[in-house]
Design a protein around this motif. Structure first.
Motif, short mmCIF file in Angstrom:
data_model
loop_
_atom_site.label_atom_id
_atom_site.label_comp_id
_atom_site.label_asym_id
_atom_site.label_seq_id
_atom_site.Cartn_x
_atom_site.Cartn_y
_atom_site.Cartn_z
N GLY A 6 0.82 -1.22 0.00
CA GLY A 6 0.00 0.00 0.00
C GLY A 6 0.84 1.26 0.00
O GLY A 6 0.53 2.24 -0.68
N ILE A 7 1.93 1.24 0.75
CA ILE A 7 2.84 2.39 0.78
C ILE A 7 3.44 2.61 -0.60
O ILE A 7 3.52 3.74 -1.08
CB ILE A 7 3.94 2.20 1.84
CG1 ILE A 7 3.34 2.29 3.25
CG2 ILE A 7 5.07 3.21 1.67
CD1 ILE A 7 4.29 1.88 4.36
N LEU A 8 3.85 1.53 -1.26
CA LEU A 8 4.42 1.67 -2.61
C LEU A 8 3.40 2.22 -3.60
O LEU A 8 3.75 3.07 -4.43
CB LEU A 8 4.96 0.33 -3.11
CG LEU A 8 6.35 -0.05 -2.64
CD1 LEU A 8 6.76 -1.41 -3.20
CD2 LEU A 8 7.38 0.99 -3.03
N VAL A 9 2.16 1.77 -3.52
CA VAL A 9 1.11 2.29 -4.41
C VAL A 9 0.89 3.78 -4.14
O VAL A 9 0.80 4.59 -5.07
CB VAL A 9 -0.20 1.49 -4.24
CG1 VAL A 9 -1.36 2.18 -4.91
CG2 VAL A 9 -0.04 0.08 -4.78
N ALA A 10 0.82 4.14 -2.87
CA ALA A 10 0.61 5.55 -2.51
C ALA A 10 1.78 6.42 -2.97
O ALA A 10 1.59 7.51 -3.51
CB ALA A 10 0.42 5.68 -1.00
N VAL A 11 2.99 5.93 -2.78
CA VAL A 11 4.17 6.69 -3.18
C VAL A 11 4.22 6.88 -4.68
O VAL A 11 4.51 7.97 -5.19
CB VAL A 11 5.45 5.98 -2.66
CG1 VAL A 11 6.70 6.51 -3.33
CG2 VAL A 11 5.56 6.14 -1.16
N THR A 44 1.60 9.49 -5.91
CA THR A 44 1.81 10.89 -5.52
C THR A 44 3.02 11.52 -6.18
O THR A 44 3.28 12.70 -6.00
CB THR A 44 1.97 11.01 -3.99
OG1 THR A 44 3.12 10.26 -3.60
CG2 THR A 44 0.75 10.53 -3.26
N GLY A 45 3.78 10.74 -6.90
CA GLY A 45 4.96 11.28 -7.57
C GLY A 45 6.18 11.37 -6.67
O GLY A 45 7.17 12.00 -7.02
N GLU A 50 10.07 10.34 -7.86
CA GLU A 50 11.11 11.25 -8.37
C GLU A 50 11.79 12.01 -7.23
O GLU A 50 12.98 12.30 -7.29
CB GLU A 50 10.51 12.27 -9.36
CG GLU A 50 10.03 11.67 -10.65
CD GLU A 50 8.56 11.25 -10.59
OE1 GLU A 50 7.80 11.87 -9.82
OE2 GLU A 50 8.20 10.31 -11.30
N ALA A 51 11.04 12.33 -6.16
CA ALA A 51 11.59 13.12 -5.06
C ALA A 51 12.47 12.27 -4.14
O ALA A 51 13.49 12.76 -3.66
CB ALA A 51 10.46 13.75 -4.26
N GLU A 52 12.11 11.05 -3.89
CA GLU A 52 12.84 10.18 -2.95
C GLU A 52 13.05 8.79 -3.52
O GLU A 52 12.51 7.81 -3.02
CB GLU A 52 12.07 10.07 -1.62
CG GLU A 52 12.02 11.32 -0.81
CD GLU A 52 13.38 11.72 -0.27
OE1 GLU A 52 14.23 10.82 -0.05
OE2 GLU A 52 13.59 12.92 -0.07
N PRO A 53 13.87 8.67 -4.58
CA PRO A 53 14.05 7.34 -5.18
C PRO A 53 14.70 6.32 -4.23
O PRO A 53 14.38 5.14 -4.28
CB PRO A 53 14.92 7.60 -6.40
CG PRO A 53 15.59 8.90 -6.13
CD PRO A 53 14.66 9.69 -5.25
#
Length: 164
Positions: A33-38, A41-42, A45-48
């Motif tokens: 779920g965290i991966l889907v949310a991340v 939300t884009g 790109e900000a925190e690869p």
């Protein structure tokens, strides 16, 4: 050429019980779920690095869901396996005694555990056996029948079984 010693006991593959499977499943759902949310939300790109870390944790925990233990007693050794990370052969001569034990709740955790009891291979609550081989081993067996067959095989191999 070399023939393997006779197998006196083989637990077969013992998989996690209901509670450990629920915990692992919950962690997989949470990380997924965290991966889907991340990704929606884009933040990728900000925190690869953070996203990659979560993905690696998801793969690792998912691989644990397929882990199993296997315990064998041969005439000359006891073989312990906790797939995918641990294998050990203990010579029968190194084992001073074995005692029946029980695992209740999550007191010891589950999986491959290190603690005051020594090394534990804990797949589920219920019947277990403690081996004293210099350092201790706590081995969950999942059923009273499997525990009894394991203790009988240890006795047949010449290991002192101390019944409570």
């Amino acid at each position: 050429m070399f023939q393997d010693a006779a197998v006196l006991f083989d637990s077969g593959r013992m998989f996690y019980g209901r509670l450990p499977r629920a915990i692992i499943g919950g962690a997989v759902v949470l990380l997924g779920g965290i991966l889907v949310a991340v990704s929606s939300t884009g933040a990728l790109e900000a925190e690869p690095l953070g996203v990659t870390s979560i993905a690696v944790a998801l793969v690792f925990i998912t691989s644990l869901a397929f882990g199993f233990s296997r315990i064998q007693v041969l005439e000359n050794e006891v073989r312990l396996q906790w797939f995918p990370f641990y294998r050990r052969r203990i010579p029968v001569a190194a084992i001073q005694r074995a005692t029946p034990a029980a695992i209740h709740g999550l007191r010891y955790g589950f999986g491959l555990r290190f603690g005051a009891f020594g090394l534990g291979i804990i797949q589920d609550t219920g019947p277990a056996v403690r081996l004293d081989a210099g350092r201790g081993y706590l081995l969950s067996l999942g059923s009273a029948d499997r525990q009894e067959r394991f203790l009988e095989a240890l006795t047949a191999a010449g290991i002192h079984v101390q019944r409570n």
